[in-house]
Design a protein around this motif. Sequence first.
Motif, mmCIF file in Angstrom:
data_model
loop_
_atom_site.group_PDB
_atom_site.id
_atom_site.type_symbol
_atom_site.label_atom_id
_atom_site.label_comp_id
_atom_site.label_asym_id
_atom_site.label_seq_id
_atom_site.Cartn_x
_atom_site.Cartn_y
_atom_site.Cartn_z
ATOM 1 N N ILE A 65 0.841 -1.191 0.000
ATOM 2 C CA ILE A 65 0.000 0.000 0.000
ATOM 3 C C ILE A 65 0.881 1.248 0.000
ATOM 4 O O ILE A 65 1.871 1.331 0.723
ATOM 5 N N GLU A 66 0.517 2.228 -0.788
ATOM 6 C CA GLU A 66 1.218 3.506 -0.812
ATOM 7 C C GLU A 66 0.721 4.338 0.373
ATOM 8 O O GLU A 66 -0.200 5.133 0.262
ATOM 9 N N ARG A 67 1.366 4.116 1.535
ATOM 10 C CA ARG A 67 0.897 4.767 2.766
ATOM 11 C C ARG A 67 1.150 6.273 2.733
ATOM 12 O O ARG A 67 0.345 7.062 3.234
ATOM 13 N N ILE A 68 2.281 6.685 2.199
ATOM 14 C CA ILE A 68 2.602 8.106 2.034
ATOM 15 C C ILE A 68 3.178 8.309 0.641
ATOM 16 O O ILE A 68 4.048 7.550 0.203
ATOM 17 N N ASN A 69 2.696 9.316 -0.041
ATOM 18 C CA ASN A 69 3.270 9.764 -1.315
ATOM 19 C C ASN A 69 3.373 11.286 -1.219
ATOM 20 O O ASN A 69 2.364 11.990 -1.254
ATOM 21 N N THR A 70 4.588 11.800 -1.041
ATOM 22 C CA THR A 70 4.740 13.237 -0.816
ATOM 23 C C THR A 70 4.348 14.071 -2.039
ATOM 24 O O THR A 70 4.227 15.297 -1.929
#
Length: 733
Positions: A681-686
């Motif tokens: 899962i892409e938990r954070i993508n800045t």
Amino acid sequence: MYVSNENWQADPREIEAIVNGRHGNAFAFLGLHQVGGTSVLRAFVPHAQTLHAHTLEGTELGPMIQRHPAGFFEGKVTIDRPQPIRYRAANEGGEWDVYDPYSFGPVLGPMDDYYIGEGSHLRLFDKLGAHEMEFEGIHGTHFAVWAPNAQRVSVVGLFNEWDGRRHPMRKRMDTGIWEVFIPILGTGTVYKYEIVGADGKLLPLKADPFARQSELRPRNASIVPDPTPFTWTDGAYLEARARKDWRRSPMSIYEVHLGSWRRRPDGHFLDYDQFADQLVPYVADMGYTHIELLPISEHPFDPSWGYQPTGLYSPTARFGDPAGFARFVDAAHNAGLGVILDWVPAHFPTDEWGLSHFDGTALYEHADPRQGYHPDWNTAVYNFGRKEVVSYLVNNALYWLETFHIDGLRVDAVASMLYLDYSRQHGQWVPNKFGGNENIEAVEFLKRVNSETYRLHPGTFMIAEESTAWSGVSAPVHSGGLGFGFKWNMGFMNDTLRYMSREPVHRKFHHNDMTFGMIYAFSENFVLPISHDEVVHGKGSMLSKMPGDDWQQFANLRAYYGYMWGHPGKKLLFMGQEFAQREEWNDGKALDWFLLDAGMHEGVRRLIADLNAAYRELPALHARDCEPDGFEWIIGNDQHNSVFAWVRRAPDADPVVVVSNFTPVPRDNYVVPMPIAGRWIERINTDAGWYGGSNGGNQGAVTAAAVTGRHMPAEAKLYLPPLSTLVLKFEGG
């Protein structure tokens, strides 16, 4: 001037010494004494023309004869045992009552003398300073101060017209501590100490080193504090805290300068209660675990930010009284936030009313300026070779932890304490007894204060601001370390900010700036600090350090924060950097909160909140912050593309992969080795649009396929947005 001398009457020379403030032992002369079998009372009451002595019950004890027109009285009385005495004084203007402080015994006892003399007293803050109390049936205040070389010490204030002749103190010869109980005085009394030095000269009036409350600058006297115990409501928080292992718990710290976080519309400071109402919920909502306050011990000069403290035991009056500060800490704990204080035991300012040459001699500081003067800050250096000075500082640390339930102390300028030659040229410092540059006494002090802190207050911690390669700063004392819980990682801060300040096209030539820190990342328990020091003195704000146009500056900053939160180590960010303050920090005004009306700034704030949430929720990101088995490089050598990737692990928890792309070039189908095959899962993508980015990414998730013959058992093809960091959490297979 004098009546005819009888064998019970005082020597006129002693009377003159009292009247002129030169008597070195007032308790041996004033009050009730037996003289040749006669009970004699002596009192000095300026302005009185007549004086009548009474017991507390009102029985008159006998006539008092004026022996000196300045107000010295003496008389034979009918009592033969010590007891509190009340005088009825009178002159043409009227009558008033005076309770005799010299009719009371000492408050301190022989066990206090023993432990003070040994240097092991850990309750000095209950004994020294000013303490309102009931004593021998009378309400008043006990004063005690260390001044071993003084000829006389007196308590002065409005209550005695700042007249040092009127309340000289009793000297305890074994310890050099002077004390006196003054009846009637209580909460709110403003006072100082008048000291006659060893050379007989009158010193400038001194504030109380143990004062728990001080006047608001520019005034600098001490205040008798309210003795009413504070009613704490943070029991559940403290109980949970005592079981914490902070090395394996999330620690995300919001560093704050209270004077410039936010201000009232009229420009004045908020008070402690307003910080409880505004700062505490803001920091809690942002997902931080701790608030760290720049020093709040009383200090005279605002632009020192508190690093030049003169009232080490006094919460600064700028924001209210000590009870207000306690309410602030209580509110923070009830919101689940710890409170860390910056603590300054390395040096102190040379204001004449402070600790400098306190009793006319170099008492708290070294006499030799090569040891006792700090050239960087124009301050005095504590003499750690004196057990009384060490006790003063150790007790101060314990005082904040106990009295105000503080969770941790960040110790300022530790390097300046460890090295005798710190910021000194050859010939400007004195080697230790072995000929080296280590400050052996300071080392022992640090070990002692850390040991006592962890022994007496489980769940609290000590953090060192230490910038050298001194070994074992955060190692236990029993294994040869200094005993701190954590150390600021200045190397990480310097290397990574130097890298981020470069144009992306040049970053491939400085790839090691981002990887070198992992060589020593687990040599100490580190905090990664982006502190106030990085955004002052012409260094600019965090946003202004980033290269490129406005969009690239924000993207760089977001990518850097993602890198930092994914990197091993506890986190610290100075106020304003969570929303990309554009201007360099200015302690004279509030942060630019209006910037949150702009989407890019609000986006950075949202990112920090989400990074904190991910950091707290995912054990892989915090449980092994200080241990090498929690980190492994996946891609550490792709300097050509300026891409970094690593995996974070924790026992019984899903792994997390962090990938940073530090060029403005999007990279599609970029192959990243993965530790487990399956869905991530892409938990954070800045780069998410929610944070102000271009909204490029991997549709929320990627699938890692199993591979053989590689150093990782799986691979995933990722889209790496420009100037971005991705945090990927394993969901399952």
